[in-house]
Enzyme design. Structure first.
Site, PDB file in Angstrom:
ATOM      1  N   GLU A 133      -4.671  -6.849   1.930  1.00 35.96           N
ATOM      2  CA  GLU A 133      -3.523  -7.562   2.386  1.00 35.96           C
ATOM      3  C   GLU A 133      -3.660  -8.934   1.859  1.00 35.96           C
ATOM      4  OE1 GLU A 133      -4.946  -5.334   3.836  1.00 35.96           O
ATOM      5  OE2 GLU A 133      -3.505  -3.794   4.868  1.00 35.96           O
ATOM      6  N   ASP A 193       0.228  -5.020  12.799  1.00 38.48           N
ATOM      7  CA  ASP A 193      -1.146  -5.354  13.256  1.00 38.48           C
ATOM      8  C   ASP A 193      -2.101  -5.654  11.996  1.00 38.48           C
ATOM      9  OD1 ASP A 193      -0.787  -3.536  15.804  1.00 38.48           O
ATOM     10  OD2 ASP A 193       0.570  -2.779  14.243  1.00 38.48           O
ATOM     11  N   PHE A 194      -1.675  -5.256  10.766  1.00 36.25           N
ATOM     12  CA  PHE A 194      -2.544  -5.763   9.742  1.00 36.25           C
ATOM     13  C   PHE A 194      -2.639  -7.141   9.257  1.00 36.25           C
ATOM     14  CE2 PHE A 194      -2.511  -0.898   8.000  1.00 36.25           C
ATOM     15  CZ  PHE A 194      -3.133  -0.443   9.282  1.00 36.25           C
ATOM     16  N   HIS A 236      -2.194  -0.308  15.691  1.00 36.43           N
ATOM     17  CA  HIS A 236      -1.148   0.227  15.133  1.00 36.43           C
ATOM     18  C   HIS A 236       0.294   0.247  15.542  1.00 36.43           C
ATOM     19  CE1 HIS A 236      -4.658   1.584  12.597  1.00 36.43           C
ATOM     20  NE2 HIS A 236      -3.804   1.901  11.694  1.00 36.43           N
ATOM     21  N   GLU A 239       0.727  -1.236   0.049  1.00 33.06           N
ATOM     22  CA  GLU A 239      -0.110  -0.088   0.196  1.00 33.06           C
ATOM     23  C   GLU A 239       0.749   1.197  -0.045  1.00 33.06           C
ATOM     24  OE1 GLU A 239      -2.114  -1.115   3.797  1.00 33.06           O
ATOM     25  OE2 GLU A 239      -3.114  -2.686   2.418  1.00 33.06           O
TER      26      GLU A 239
END
Lengths: 335, 325
Positions: free
Chosen positions: A70, A95-96, A139, A29
């Protein structure tokens, strides 16, 4: 030797490895940022600026802004690695990984084993980690234990600009999948970084500071915290060795055990959660294999078993500080 | 008529592959019931024309990913049936050394990127394989065989989006057998598969998956488009699932009448035979010979599998990494 920031070190490694090998691509991203928009191209160069300039140098086929999906782009990085490319895919915040863990844990990590050794998956998954910027609970985590737990993945957590460059080059050249985690609090730190390309092998701890009274084991951002504590303790006449394993997987067990046997007192400083965390893992290693040489119980300095809070006063209380390390070392040194 | 695009040798090959899948699955069921298959296995019987109709267009450099119901795709893409049977039996001679099992059969040398135990996981992987072909300047295509269940997964929606914006040479073959495990797809699926694909600006076709020729024709268009740089396609094949979700499933959520009618009226092998007979393309004796050859080959695969040794214990910890210091 030239001084560079941690961010520049990452950027330089990416430039040099992409130049060295056409099969290396970068995706994620806003790795360029500005794609399809009316303003600047390469507007961001990554959310933390680490991939700046790659678009201009290598073009949009090899530097790809992705949708915020993702699972699709991490999975695609895995599939591309199986079929001839060497992707470096970026998850903006580790975290994602919650939305794409299947592709890392069940796919990329396991292809080689499940397929009887016939597959190689040379993919690097880069992500920022850690607390300190008011990112809140989603985050700010230090999730390297999750990846360390999964056989098939290598896990790298650099603590200095020099290590960041050499370990990232190694990660990109490595034929196994590598998760490469960068503390967002380190991006602006500076250190000596050679201009030319070099690699640092995985599984080799770095003795950041020599000392004979207490062994401090720390990784990533916590290496600096341990060093600061060691400086304070020196003024009190307590000499600390600071050992940075650099790669939670493979872990340099031998050096940790050797130093434990030599020094006999151990404090482990870690930013990951305490339960099943890296400090717990290293503590169990020492307890199992170097127990007779211990002169005092092992101490761990970690966050509490709680999510990362938002308010600055709470966030500061969450992350291990030099003061907490000093306190732990004093207790161990007495024992 | 699409059958005329195929040479006699290709027609015989298509029949041989479909028959091989059918007999392999029936044998896998027998071996499972006989206690020779230690783990779970999901059978593809009934769906053969879907895998073969697509894979007849592919070469070894083209890539596919498969599902938990992956034996058919593996055979259609050229995986060795002896190695597959041994793998399902957990033997050291298995195609993955006994470490994968039914749900992880793979042969990268054949462009088979793996069956998959996670529903919908193949879609992103195939995007990556298609991206490799695109970046490396090859004409190869990548095909994700997924099911109606996987079409509801977010991974597939994300992948359709990615494949469309990047114009990837990717083909998503949605094999709709009417069930996700024991729940009917009608109960859990909103809207139409081809309409969802269309909303991503991806050409989509719905075909009868027991009609080899219909699948072959649809796949031919999709593969040609992908090779020519025209981007992704979706092919929705409607297929029967002869057995339950897994080998040993009591399959009591479908009536006996429904199951009997399915086997009677929805059989791609019978349909193929009728078609080539009516158009006098193949001699029935040649097909009978294939039947006999396939029965013998699969019986032999099962015999070899049963007789094969288990994996060496030392292999427990090999192949985790290429190098792990």
């Amino acid at each position: 030797m030239p001084q560079k920031t941690f961010r520049q070190a990452i950027n330089e490694a990416l430039h040099q490895e992409m130049k060295r090998d056409d099969r290396v691509i970068v995706m994620g991203e806003d790795v360029a940022g500005g794609s399809g928009a009316s303003g600047d191209k390469d507007a961001w160069g990554g959310a933390f600026g680490c991939t700046k300039g790659l678009l201009g140098a290598f073009g949009p086929a090899r530097v790809r802004d992705t949708p915020i999906t993702e699972s699709a782009f991490i999975g695609a990085a895995g599939g591309a690695a199986l079929t001839g490319l060497r992707p470096v895919a970026e998850i903006m915040y580790v975290d994602f990984v919650g939305v794409c863990l299947d592709q890392i844990m069940n796919q990329i990590a396991k292809f080689r084993y499940m397929f009887g050794g016939t597959a190689s998956t040379p993919v690097v998954i880069r992500a920022s980690y850690g607390a300190g910027r008011g990112g809140g609970s989603q985050h700010s985590q230090s999730l390297y234990p999750i990846f360390t737990h999964i056989p098939g993945l290598k896990v790298v957590v650099p603590s200095s600009p020099y290590d960041a460059k050499g370990l990232l080059a190694q990660a990109i050249r490595d034929d196994d999948p590598v998760v490469f985690l960068e503390s967002k609090m380190l991006y602006n730190t500076t250190g000596e970084v050679p201009d030319g390309a070099y690699t640092i092998p995985f599984g080799e701890a770095n003795i950041v500071r020599e000392g004979g009274d207490v062994l401090l084991v720390a990784i990533g951002r916590m290496v600096g915290v341990a060093e600061e504590a060691a400086k304070t303790l020196e003024t009190e006449g307590i000499s600390c060795c600071v050992l940075d394993p650099r790669t939670p997987s493979p872990l340099d067990e031998d050096t940790i055990l050797e130093k434990t046997e030599e020094i006999g007192r151990v404090v482990i400083v870690d930013e990951s959660y305490p339960r099943c965390g890296l400090a717990a893992d290293i503590s169990s290693l020492i307890a199992e294999r170097a127990f007779p040489s211990l002169k005092a119980p092992i101490r761990k300095v970690t966050p509490p078993h709680s999510p990362v809070p938002y308010a600055p006063v709470l966030e500061r209380a969450f992350v291990p500080t030099p003061d907490r390390v000093v306190e732990a070392v004093r207790a161990v040194a007495k024992g | 008529m699409s059958e005329l695009q195929l040479s006699q040798a290709q027609l015989l090959e298509a029949y041989r592959l479909m028959k091989t899948i059918r007999v392999f699955e029936e044998r896998a069921m027998t071996e499972k019931m006989g206690g020779n298959v230690p783990g779970g296995t999901h059978l593809y019987a009934g769906e053969e024309a879907s895998a073969v109709g697509v894979c007849m267009h592919l070469g070894p450099a083209d890539q596919i990913s498969s599902t938990h119901r992956g034996h058919g795709h593996s055979i259609a893409k050229g995986c060795d049936v002896d190695g597959m049977m041994a793998e399902i039996m957990g033997k050291g001679t298995g195609i993955c050394g006994g470490k994968g099992g039914s749900q992880h059969i793979a042969d990268l040398s054949k462009g088979m990127l793996g069956a998959n135990g996670i529903v919908g996981a193949g879609s992103p992987i195939v995007c990556g394989a298609a991206l490799s072909a695109q970046i490396l300047g090859k004409q190869d295509v990548a095909v994700a065989f997924i099911g109606d269940g996987a079409f509801n997964q977010g991974t597939t929606a994300e992948s359709l989006n990615l494949a469309s914006i990047w114009k990837l040479p990717a083909i998503f073959v949605v094999e709709d057998n009417g069930f996700g495990e024991a729940t009917s797809s009608a109960f859990v699926q909103a809207g139409e598969i081809v309409e969802r694909a269309a909303s991503f600006k991806i050409p989509a076709m719905k075909v009868d998956g027991v009609d080899f020729f219909a699948v072959y024709q649809a796949a031919g268009e999709a593969v040609s488009r992908a090779r020519a740089g025209g981007g992704p396609s979706v092919i929705h094949t409607v297929v029967p699932r002869y057995f339950g979700h897994y080998a040993g499933d009591p399959d009591n959520y479908r009536t006996a009448e429904e199951k009997a009618a399915m086997r009677k009226d929805r059989d791609c092998l019978k349909r193929f035979r009728a078609r080539v007979d009516e158009t006098s393309l193949l001699d029935a004796a040649a097909l009978d010979q294939i039947d006999a050859d396939v029965e013998a080959a699969i019986a032999s695969a099962a015999d070899k599998g049963r007789a094969a040794p288990p994996p060496a214990l030392e292999s427990l910890t090999t192949d985790v990494y290429i190098r792990y210091v």
